[in-house]
Design an enzyme around this catalytic site. Structure first.
Site, PDB file in Angstrom:
ATOM      1  N   GLY A  47      18.312  18.544  61.139  1.00  0.00           N
ATOM      2  CA  GLY A  47      17.685  19.387  62.157  1.00  0.00           C
ATOM      3  C   GLY A  47      17.153  18.636  63.358  1.00  0.00           C
ATOM      4  N   HIS A  48      17.306  17.325  63.397  1.00  0.00           N
ATOM      5  CA  HIS A  48      16.720  16.523  64.494  1.00  0.00           C
ATOM      6  C   HIS A  48      17.731  15.507  64.984  1.00  0.00           C
ATOM      7  CE1 HIS A  48      13.762  13.912  66.585  1.00  0.00           C
ATOM      8  NE2 HIS A  48      13.038  15.007  66.616  1.00  0.00           N
ATOM      9  N   PHE A  49      18.597  15.783  65.756  1.00  0.00           N
ATOM     10  CA  PHE A  49      19.017  17.053  66.321  1.00  0.00           C
ATOM     11  C   PHE A  49      20.469  17.271  65.957  1.00  0.00           C
ATOM     12  CE2 PHE A  49      15.721  15.431  69.192  1.00  0.00           C
ATOM     13  CZ  PHE A  49      14.849  16.496  69.235  1.00  0.00           C
TER      14      PHE A  49
END
Length: 140
Positions: A47-49
């Protein structure tokens, strides 16, 4: 040199939150140097990124703090204790840390009185500074 197993004998962190693979230098109570091999399968990269994986700055700070904790908790009087954050000051991020990087983390204990101290930390990749900060810790 301290292996991951030996690091876990000093600090309480465990996977997936143990962010130091090896410690190559340690002067108990004074300084330590450690490394984190950043791999694409780190859980935070999902999720990052998406499409541009970057190690979160707060995890870079945490990784440096773990190296500092190895130094301070290697003192006989601190064995079996935990080092907690008291403050993060003057944090500066100079470059992205991405999969494939070998993050070198250095912590020098610049002040210590009783259970409280300050560590000056630097993280770098291939000699290029990624992070500088001062971390206040409390031994509990």
């Amino acid at each position: 040199m301290l292996t991951t197993k030996e690091i876990m004998e000093i600090i309480p962190h465990r996977h997936p939150f143990l962010l130091v693979d090896t410690v190559t230098e340690c002067e108990p109570g004074q300084r330590a140097v450690g490394y984190k091999c950043v791999t694409y399968d780190e859980p935070y990269f999902a999720g990052h990124f998406p499409g541009e994986p970057v190690m979160p700055g707060v995890l870079q700070i945490e990784a440096c703090a773990q190296v500092g904790a190895v130094a301070i908790l290697s003192l006989e009087k601190n064995k079996g204790k935990t080092a907690y954050f008291g403050a993060v000051n003057n944090a500066r991020f100079k470059r992205k840390v991405v999969p494939g990087d070998k993050l070198k983390m250095e912590c020098e204990i610049i002040k210590s009185k009783g259970p409280v101290g300050i560590g000056k930390v630097t993280a770098s990749v291939d000699g290029e500074t990624a992070l500088t900060a001062e971390l206040t810790f409390m031994i509990g």
